[in-house]
Design an enzyme around this catalytic site. Structure first.
Site, short mmCIF file in Angstrom:
data_model
loop_
_atom_site.label_atom_id
_atom_site.label_comp_id
_atom_site.label_asym_id
_atom_site.label_seq_id
_atom_site.Cartn_x
_atom_site.Cartn_y
_atom_site.Cartn_z
N CYS A 2 0.88 -1.29 -0.13
CA CYS A 2 0.04 -0.05 -0.17
C CYS A 2 0.75 1.37 0.11
CB CYS A 2 -0.86 -0.15 1.05
SG CYS A 2 -1.93 -1.65 1.41
N ARG A 27 1.45 1.41 -6.20
CA ARG A 27 1.44 0.44 -5.05
C ARG A 27 -0.05 -0.29 -4.56
NH1 ARG A 27 6.26 1.37 -2.06
NH2 ARG A 27 5.57 0.21 -0.41
N TRP A 74 -3.54 -1.82 -1.51
CA TRP A 74 -3.60 -3.03 -2.13
C TRP A 74 -4.01 -3.94 -1.19
CZ3 TRP A 74 -1.31 -7.91 -1.74
CH2 TRP A 74 -1.11 -8.73 -2.88
N ASN A 100 0.89 0.09 6.16
CA ASN A 100 1.29 -0.81 5.02
C ASN A 100 2.19 -2.19 5.65
OD1 ASN A 100 2.36 -2.15 2.38
ND2 ASN A 100 4.10 -0.61 2.65
N GLY A 101 1.49 -3.29 5.02
CA GLY A 101 2.15 -4.57 5.81
C GLY A 101 1.11 -5.30 6.09
N GLU A 484 10.91 -13.05 -19.32
CA GLU A 484 10.36 -11.99 -19.21
C GLU A 484 9.41 -11.55 -20.21
OE1 GLU A 484 10.43 -8.16 -17.50
OE2 GLU A 484 10.93 -10.16 -16.76
N LYS A 488 5.80 -9.96 -18.84
CA LYS A 488 5.35 -8.66 -19.35
C LYS A 488 3.83 -8.80 -20.10
CE LYS A 488 7.87 -6.37 -17.37
NZ LYS A 488 8.01 -7.26 -16.62
N GLU A 491 1.38 -9.66 -17.34
CA GLU A 491 1.10 -8.75 -16.30
C GLU A 491 0.12 -7.58 -16.52
OE1 GLU A 491 5.02 -8.11 -13.28
OE2 GLU A 491 5.03 -7.60 -15.67
N HIS A 507 9.57 -31.36 -25.12
CA HIS A 507 9.19 -32.38 -23.87
C HIS A 507 8.04 -31.98 -23.11
CE1 HIS A 507 13.22 -34.24 -23.30
NE2 HIS A 507 13.76 -33.14 -23.89
N LYS A 606 3.76 -2.36 -7.05
CA LYS A 606 4.93 -2.28 -7.54
C LYS A 606 6.03 -3.00 -6.77
CE LYS A 606 8.02 -0.57 -10.27
NZ LYS A 606 8.08 -0.94 -11.54
#
Length: 611
Positions: A2, A27, A74, A100-101, A484, A488, A491, A507, A606
């Site tokens: 947050c 955030r 968040w 936050n946490g 990556e 992207k 996301e 495989h 983030k």
């Protein structure tokens, strides 16, 4: 995860808090709220949704005050709703808290407080803190004493900010392992935020709160205490220009940050290298000759995009220093009871420097006697403080949730660290070091050339935006880039995508290939080229749609692929910094085509500051 803001000064806090929350909305954007103390007493405004929703609410129900705090959420405990939005008040309505946490023992504390008669109005863990402070205030003493007493009751990670009408003009902030708390010092005013860009429009002089510290903030200044003992620490000057945290004419922060990569890479190595002498200077890394000599193994711990950077870093370290290296997902590191000792160097990678799992890995490694060097973008971050040394990426603020410029800057920092280790150990002669440095100096120009012609990517995005599944293939150093690229796309566009080592295709994944599956193949002309061409042929034989990332002028691949994205060639160890660019742009333009919120993808934040 947050975002927290606070203000104490002479001005109306509301617009300052709103602007700060907009800077921190990456955030979390499930809900937003603020509280100010002014002529009308303590006023709270909060709502589910983003900061724009909060701004609209404030237009309908305006308020003002010269002291206040704000929050963008968040969600962890409790669904996104008006009632679960911060700030949270105590029973009296005379104090409010933002947080936050995660509070690990909140259910135990909540049960005890309810038994004492406290009334809870939300589903969050945060509200426990408001009632704990209320309880200790009732026992006598001031706000700081009550906050300290409440913190002793709490288990878990937190960053708190508390406002009480009984101590007007003051805020109390506290931190333990849950993201940064930045305190900005202005003229007759002080600012609090979870990240530096939120205070940059007002001041560049900041104090970054350390774990277990409590800050008492008023317009006259700030005082710090840890364990009841005053702490004296001078502010540091932040060199970022506030304009760098704005969009600068781009449609989205993410696009701006993709285009900032050449400068981010150059800023990371600038002043650190001398090609003439073949030297790398990383004074903050604390890579002493003694440490370099005793290292027999390098372990790298990281998460998400930083994990993909770590996979490239492994090859850089092994090839340039001759030391065996391995990579761990940081969230798994502690739970496999790794064998670590004084001959191990842990490289901990986190762009924010606040990633909880990576912090945990660094602490576990140090407890076992290993040296720890961090790679991070944030000066004074928790990871930087937890480590023996640090290599900073100097990418500047990255606002888009999906990392782009911090990824390539991290690769640059890893290359510098690998070179420094190789030179310190005598594995590389200065002449070879000079050549490797010269290779690095060319990269920003090659990246600019890769960014210079975006139209093929935009046109391709229009063709691919409606597909529901993608496969990304790469070998060697480009396997992490396949990972990556797939990340992207997932996301920011919400399309299912998987990255695979191309040698693994037969495989299992080859069963997925038909005309409905676009396959993005990384086919640079390096030692993997012939085998990657073979993989492309295998995809074509099964009617898969091939999108090839290749070197400019590669006609052989152009004849085999349905679509080609060309990049200039670079030396193999550094080629990933160039080949990742079209994959970032492709994900971006597909997401825009699909109408997605590119800078603030759903369910993501983030900085992942909780486990």
């Amino acid at each position: 995860m947050c975002g927290i803001v606070g203000y104490a000064g002479r001005r109306n806090a509301v617009p300052i808090l709103l602007d700060g929350l907009r800077c921190l909305e990456y955030r979390g954007y499930d809900s937003a709220g603020l509280a100010v103390h002014g002529p009308e007493g303590l006023q709270i405004r909060r709502t589910a949704g983003n900061v724009d929703r909060l701004a609209h609410l404030l237009e309908e129900r305006p308020t003002e005050g010269t002291t206040g705090l704000g929050h963008t959420r968040w969600a962890t405990h409790g669904r996104p709703s008006d009632g679960n939005a911060h700030p949270h008040a105590d029973c009296t309505g005379r104090l409010v808290v933002v947080h936050n946490g995660i509070l690990e023992n909140y259910l135990e504390l909540k049960g005890r407080l309810e038994a004492e008669g406290h009334r809870f109005r939300s589903e969050t863990d945060t509200e426990v803190m408001a009632h704990l402070v209320e309880r200790f205030l009732a026992g006598g003493g001031g706000l700081v004493d009550a906050v300290n007493a409440a913190l002793r009751e709490i288990r878990g990670a937190y960053a708190f900010c508390v406002l009480s009408v009984d101590e007007p003009g003051r805020l109390v902030a506290a931190k333990r392992g849950a993201g940064a708390v930045v305190i900005g010092l202005g003229e007759d005013e002080v600012f609090i935020a979870s990240d530096i860009p939120a205070v940059l429009p007002h001041t560049r002089n900041v104090i970054i709160l350390e774990d277990e510290e409590v800050a008492v903030v008023a317009r006259e200044g700030v005082s710090l205490v840890r364990g009841g003992v005053p702490v004296n620490r001078a502010p540091v000057a932040i060199e970022w220009d506030a304009a760098r945290a704005q969009k600068g004419g781009y449609a989205h922060f993410m696009l701006k940050e993709i285009h900032e990569q050449p400068e981010a890479v150059a800023a990371t190595f600038r002043g650190c290298v001398s090609p003439e002498r073949g030297t790398v200077i990383l004074p903050e890394a604390n890579l002493t000759p003694e440490l370099a000599a005793r290292v027999r193994r390098v372990m790298i711990a990281s998460c998400g995009t930083s994990y993909h950077a770590a996979l490239v870093a492994r090859a850089m370290i092994e090839r340039l220093s001759g030391v065996a290296a391995e990579v761990d997902i940081a969230s798994e590191f502690r739970y496999r009871d790794p064998v670590i000792g004084p001959d191990t160097l842990l490289v901990a990678i986190s762009q924010s420097g606040e990633t909880a799992d990576t912090l945990g890995a660094a602490k576990a490694a140090r407890q076992r006697g290993a040296g720890v060097i961090a790679i991070t973008n944030v000066v004074g971050s928790a990871l930087a403080r937890e480590s023996d040394g640090v290599v900073y990426t100097h990418a500047g603020p990255e606002i888009g949730v999906a990392s782009t410029k911090t990824f390539t800057a991290t690769l640059t920092a890893a290359y510098l660290l690998a070179l420094a280790l190789g030179l310190a150990r005598g594995f590389l002669a200065p002449e070879e070091g000079g050549k490797r440095i010269a290779d690095l100096l060319e990269i920003p120009g090659l990246m600019e050339r890769a960014l210079a012609a975006p139209q093929p990517v935009e046109d391709l995005a229009a063709v691919l935006a409606e597909y529901r599944n993608f496969l990304y293939l790469g070998r060697g150093l480009h396997y992490p880039i396949a990972l990556e690229g797939a990340l992207k796309l997932k996301e920011i566009s919400y399309i299912h995508a998987e990255g695979y080592a191309a040698g693994e295709m037969k495989h299992g994944p080859i069963a997925l290939i038909d005309e409905t599956l676009p396959v993005v193949a990384l086919v640079p002309r390096d030692g993997t080229y012939d085998r990657m061409v073979g993989n492309v042929e295998e995809v074509r034989a099964r009617s898969g749609r091939v999108i090839a990332v290749c070197h400019r002028g590669d006609l052989a691949i152009a004849q085999r692929a349905d679509h080609v994205l060309e990049v200039p060639s670079a030396v193999d160890l550094l080629a990933p910094l160039v080949t990742v660019i079209p994959l970032q742009l492709l994900a971006y333009h597909i997401a825009v085509r699909r109408g997605c919120d590119v800078d603030r993808p759903r369910n993501l934040a983030k900085s992942v500051t909780v486990e």
